[in-house]
Design a protein around this motif. Structure first.
Motif, short mmCIF file in Angstrom:
data_model
loop_
_atom_site.label_atom_id
_atom_site.label_comp_id
_atom_site.label_asym_id
_atom_site.label_seq_id
_atom_site.Cartn_x
_atom_site.Cartn_y
_atom_site.Cartn_z
N LEU A 195 -3.65 10.47 13.02
CA LEU A 195 -2.53 9.81 12.37
C LEU A 195 -2.28 10.46 11.01
CD1 LEU A 195 -0.81 7.13 12.96
CD2 LEU A 195 -2.19 6.12 11.14
N ASN A 196 -1.02 10.57 10.64
CA ASN A 196 -0.67 11.07 9.31
C ASN A 196 -0.60 9.87 8.37
OD1 ASN A 196 0.62 12.07 6.98
ND2 ASN A 196 1.68 13.63 8.16
N TRP A 197 -1.73 9.57 7.75
CA TRP A 197 -1.83 8.37 6.93
C TRP A 197 -0.88 8.40 5.74
CZ3 TRP A 197 -4.26 3.76 7.59
CH2 TRP A 197 -5.12 3.66 8.69
N SER A 198 -0.74 9.53 5.10
CA SER A 198 0.17 9.62 3.96
C SER A 198 1.60 9.32 4.38
CB SER A 198 0.08 11.01 3.32
OG SER A 198 -1.20 11.23 2.77
N GLU A 199 2.00 9.89 5.51
CA GLU A 199 3.35 9.67 6.01
C GLU A 199 3.59 8.19 6.31
OE1 GLU A 199 5.78 12.80 8.57
OE2 GLU A 199 4.42 11.62 9.82
N CYS A 200 2.59 7.52 6.86
CA CYS A 200 2.72 6.10 7.19
C CYS A 200 2.77 5.24 5.93
CB CYS A 200 1.55 5.65 8.05
SG CYS A 200 1.55 6.29 9.73
N LEU A 201 1.81 5.42 5.04
CA LEU A 201 1.69 4.53 3.88
C LEU A 201 2.79 4.77 2.85
CD1 LEU A 201 -2.19 4.58 3.43
CD2 LEU A 201 -0.78 2.71 4.33
N GLU A 202 3.36 5.98 2.81
CA GLU A 202 4.43 6.27 1.87
C GLU A 202 5.81 5.91 2.41
OE1 GLU A 202 4.23 10.29 0.50
OE2 GLU A 202 2.09 10.16 0.05
N ASP A 203 5.89 5.52 3.66
CA ASP A 203 7.17 5.20 4.29
C ASP A 203 7.64 3.83 3.79
OD1 ASP A 203 9.26 4.45 6.07
OD2 ASP A 203 8.50 5.88 7.54
N ARG A 204 8.71 3.82 3.02
CA ARG A 204 9.17 2.55 2.44
C ARG A 204 9.71 1.60 3.50
NH1 ARG A 204 9.21 2.89 -3.07
NH2 ARG A 204 8.91 5.01 -3.86
N ASP A 254 16.99 -0.44 -5.42
CA ASP A 254 16.58 -0.08 -6.78
C ASP A 254 15.17 -0.57 -7.07
OD1 ASP A 254 18.99 1.13 -7.19
OD2 ASP A 254 19.90 -0.58 -8.22
N ILE A 255 14.87 -1.80 -6.67
CA ILE A 255 13.53 -2.37 -6.90
C ILE A 255 12.48 -1.55 -6.16
CG2 ILE A 255 12.06 -4.37 -6.46
CD1 ILE A 255 14.58 -6.11 -6.90
N ASP A 256 12.76 -1.23 -4.90
CA ASP A 256 11.80 -0.47 -4.10
C ASP A 256 11.54 0.92 -4.68
OD1 ASP A 256 11.31 -2.47 -2.28
OD2 ASP A 256 12.86 -1.83 -0.89
N SER A 257 12.58 1.53 -5.25
CA SER A 257 12.43 2.88 -5.76
C SER A 257 11.50 2.95 -6.97
CB SER A 257 13.80 3.46 -6.12
OG SER A 257 14.33 2.80 -7.26
N GLU A 258 11.30 1.81 -7.62
CA GLU A 258 10.46 1.78 -8.82
C GLU A 258 8.98 1.62 -8.51
OE1 GLU A 258 12.11 -1.42 -10.99
OE2 GLU A 258 14.03 -0.42 -11.39
N LEU A 259 8.64 1.23 -7.29
CA LEU A 259 7.26 0.94 -6.94
C LEU A 259 6.61 2.11 -6.19
CD1 LEU A 259 7.54 -2.74 -5.64
CD2 LEU A 259 6.71 -1.99 -7.87
N ALA A 260 5.41 2.50 -6.61
CA ALA A 260 4.63 3.44 -5.81
C ALA A 260 4.32 2.79 -4.47
CB ALA A 260 3.33 3.80 -6.54
N PRO A 261 4.29 3.58 -3.39
CA PRO A 261 4.12 2.98 -2.05
C PRO A 261 2.92 2.05 -1.94
CG PRO A 261 4.75 5.27 -1.86
CD PRO A 261 4.52 5.03 -3.31
N TYR A 262 1.74 2.48 -2.45
CA TYR A 262 0.57 1.62 -2.28
C TYR A 262 0.70 0.34 -3.11
CZ TYR A 262 -1.48 2.99 -6.82
OH TYR A 262 -1.72 3.19 -8.14
N VAL A 263 1.43 0.42 -4.24
CA VAL A 263 1.67 -0.77 -5.05
C VAL A 263 2.54 -1.76 -4.30
CG1 VAL A 263 2.67 -1.65 -7.21
CG2 VAL A 263 1.35 0.49 -7.21
N ARG A 264 3.54 -1.22 -3.59
CA ARG A 264 4.41 -2.11 -2.83
C ARG A 264 3.62 -2.86 -1.76
NH1 ARG A 264 9.20 -3.71 -1.32
NH2 ARG A 264 9.39 -4.33 0.85
N TRP A 265 2.80 -2.14 -0.99
CA TRP A 265 1.97 -2.79 0.03
C TRP A 265 1.15 -3.92 -0.60
CZ3 TRP A 265 2.12 -2.12 5.20
CH2 TRP A 265 2.65 -0.94 5.73
#
Length: 659
Positions: free
Chosen positions: A177-186, A412-423
């Motif tokens: 699995l491409n973990w980076s691709e999965c976890l960074e996918d907004r 706009d809100i989503d663009s401000e959060l790092a992917p792992y922070v959003r999760w």
């Protein structure tokens, strides 16, 4: 619905015995996509395998791969070409067509037009073409990515297939699995962005052929070239019919194009059915199909009973004189851990959730009830381009511009959060460990056109991907009349001043089908399939599934020391979050938890495919249905079966708690 598998040594080395063996295994693995026949063609450095689901020209003459008259071009196509009759007339006199198959026109169009051959095609398709004359191999996908096609390059060897799991049959392919691709996918973390990011495969070193593109590989140079033959047009590219900007004329034009699309989707030599919900989209398709002998299939569980979706589907079927089968899907025995692992491998996507569990069993039941049924029409793709979600947001100020403003604010809100922070923000615990973020480009301003582009990507990774795998698992093909490019181009080039009057609450669709459906059906408010008074029932099913995977030890194996899952996710925090969600029964949290669980399990299965070797042949829990002619006459029976089949999640409190 068919299956394509291929291999090519781009340095012109002849295929080895092992490569040929891998090709044969990969082709057999896709037998579910094409249970009717198999053919493999080998030629020096190239091998092409095909599994056939015979729908048009069911004779042996329609078998693929196709060759042109002098055997210099080899072609395999998965899908349907709805304008094939017109294309055949165009080719007659210059070419000899050996079958009635709609797909045979492709090899001759390529012979005449080269890489531009896809431009005149109207349909859903993934195609592989080997051009022996010029030493090239081309992979092409339809405009919306309805039909799948993936490829991987390993040194000088190219492999490609309709499904990712088939690529894993080749010995040199990485299974991870491409973990980076999965976890960074907004999108995967429940977010939203207008940025036009390509849809991924979610697996390492495996790429999807992008929709609307042809990827060409040269045997002489080993080089790859990507050619885009279609993209969503802009409102700045208006079509002639908008010169008057009269909304009623646009409605008429839309209705005509939708009718043409539905009629094209009825092309078949086998039985056709329809997946019918209580919404305007599938009802419109059923009405425009005008076939009273169609069998329709509807999901019936606590959620769809309480929000009346199942009822409206049954009433629409009765009004259109269609046979309606209400498929009972309320039993938590349908989420046994071993079955989920197999379903996840069938879907090969971290998005797999309750909706896909229900649809998998819906297609199973449809095939059991109608053994000759091979084609199912659906209403997918309407909401994304007709303004279908506009009336759901915002509740306080139901206006078109407020809808655009609301989704822009979300982006706009989503663009401000790092992917792992959003999760972790949504889950309420640091489940996803800090990670470096790959740059994915800037975020675009909100507009309906950019929204449509983002929904195209949403369709590719969610609706179309999973509909394809779930229907294919039963040897069936899904067709989507709303994803006709002539229809979508019309919506994409609407002048902005027509967005509010035509797209708010799907006015254009409701008006276009008002002559085919009664007013009650045309104006039923938009609602999500499983949401409403009993959303909790579906949420509980998801939680029960996760809980049983923990109890069964499947997650322990996925998070064993040294696994990528253990490196990326904090398993103790994940377990604690599962307990939190079991108490709160929050739907959003439950869905995101399941996606993280899916990632860990997909990585485990990819490395140990024997865990799901029987995914397509294993016995699954029985699925029952009720054939409904009159909702009122059947209601007592329906309610009794739904309530009897539903098992309360509260049993977890006493007997299933994992401490």
């Amino acid at each position: 619905m068919c299956g394509i598998v291929g291999i090519a040594n781009l340095d012109k080395r002849p295929l080895s015995a092992r490569q040929i063996s891998d090709l044969k295994k990969a082709t057999r693995l896709l037998a579910h996509r094409g249970p009717d026949a198999e053919r493999i063609i080998l030629d020096d450095n190239v091998g092409l395998g095909f599994r056939r689901l015979s729908i048009v020209d069911t004779s042996d003459q329609g078998m693929q791969p196709f060759l042109n008259e002098d055997d210099t071009i080899l072609c395999a196509v998965n899908g349907e070409i709805y304008n094939s009759d017109a294309l055949r007339r165009r080719l007659q006199g210059r070419h000899k067509l050996r079958s009635r198959s709609d797909c045979e026109v492709v090899v001759h169009l390529y012979e005449e037009m080269g890489p531009a051959y896809a431009n005149p095609l109207d349909g859903m398709f993934a195609a592989a073409i080997v051009d022996f004359r010029h030493g090239k191999l081309l992979l092409t996908r339809d405009r919306f990515g309805i039909k799948p096609l993936f490829y991987s390059m390993q040194r000088h060897t190219l492999v490609f297939a309709s499904e990712i799991k088939a690529l894993f049959m080749f010995h040199n392919i990485e299974r991870q699995l491409n973990w980076s691709e999965c976890l960074e996918d907004r999108w995967l973390s429940g977010g939203f962005t207008f940025a036009a990011q390509p849809a991924p495969s979610y697996f390492e070193r495996i790429e999807p052929v992008e929709p609307g593109t042809t990827v060409a590989f040269d045997f002489s140079t080993g080089q790859m070239e990507v050619r885009r033959y279609w993209q969503l047009p802009c409102p700045e590219e208006p079509i002639e019919e908008f010169s008057c900007q009269n909304k009623e004329e646009v409605v008429t034009l839309y209705g005509n194009r939708l009718q043409t699309s539905v009629t094209g989707c009825l092309m078949s030599d086998v039985e056709i059915g329809i997946a019918l919900s209580g919404g305007i989209d599938s009802m419109a398709v059923a009405a425009l199909a005008g076939m009273g002998d169609l069998h329709s299939f509807t999901i019936l569980n606590q959620s769809t009973l309480a929000n009346h979706d199942a009822e409206w589907a049954a009433r629409a079927a009765a009004s259109l004189r269609l046979k309606n089968h209400q498929v009972l899907l309320s039993d938590l025995e349908q989420v046994r851990p071993q079955d989920w692992l197999r379903l996840l491998w069938i879907a090969e996507s971290p998005y797999c959730g309750a909706e896909h569990l229900f649809k998998f069993h819906l297609y199973r039941c449809a095939r059991m009830l109608r053994p000759n049924l091979k084609v199912v029409l659906t209403g997918q793709g309407s909401d994304e381009f007709n303004g279908g979600y506009s009336s759901l947001w915002p509740v306080e100020r139901p206006e078109w511009q407020c809808f655009i403003d609301t989704i822009s604010a979300f982006a706009d809100i989503d663009s401000e959060l790092a992917p792992y922070v959003r999760w972790n923000t949504i889950l309420g615990r640091p489940v996803v460990k800090p990670m470096d973020v790959n740059k994915t480009g800037g975020f675009e301003r909100g507009s309906f056109h950019n929204y449509m582009r983002s929904k195209m990507r949403d369709l590719q990774v969610y609706n179309l991907w999973l509909e394809d795998r779930l229907s294919a698992s039963q040897g069936m093909e899904v067709r989507l009349p709303f994803l006709n490019h002539n229809l979508v181009e019309l919506m994409a080039t609407l002048p902005p001043e027509l967005h509010d009057p035509l797209l708010w609450n799907k006015y254009i669709l409701r008006s276009a089908v008002s002559c085919a459906l009664s007013e009650d059906f045309c104006h039923r408010p938009k609602g999500a399939l499983f949401y409403g008074p009993e959303t909790k029932a579906t949420t509980n099913l998801v939680l029960f599934l996760i809980y049983r995977l923990v109890e069964n030890g499947d997650l322990d194996a996925a998070f064993a020391r040294g696994t990528e899952a253990a490196e990326r996710l904090d398993y103790l925090q994940l377990r604690a979050c599962i307990e939190d969600c079991r108490r709160s029964q929050d739907d959003t949290t439950a869905q995101l938890l399941l996606r993280l669980v899916n990632m860990a399990l997909l990585d485990l299965i990819a490395k140990s495919p024997e865990l799901c070797a029987d995914a397509y042949s294993a016995p699954y829990p029985d699925v029952h249905s009720l054939t409904v002619s009159s909702w009122e006459d059947s209601y007592t029976d329906i309610e009794k079966h739904v309530l009897r089949n539903h098992r309360s999640i509260s049993n977890m409190e006493s007997g299933s708690r994992h401490d």
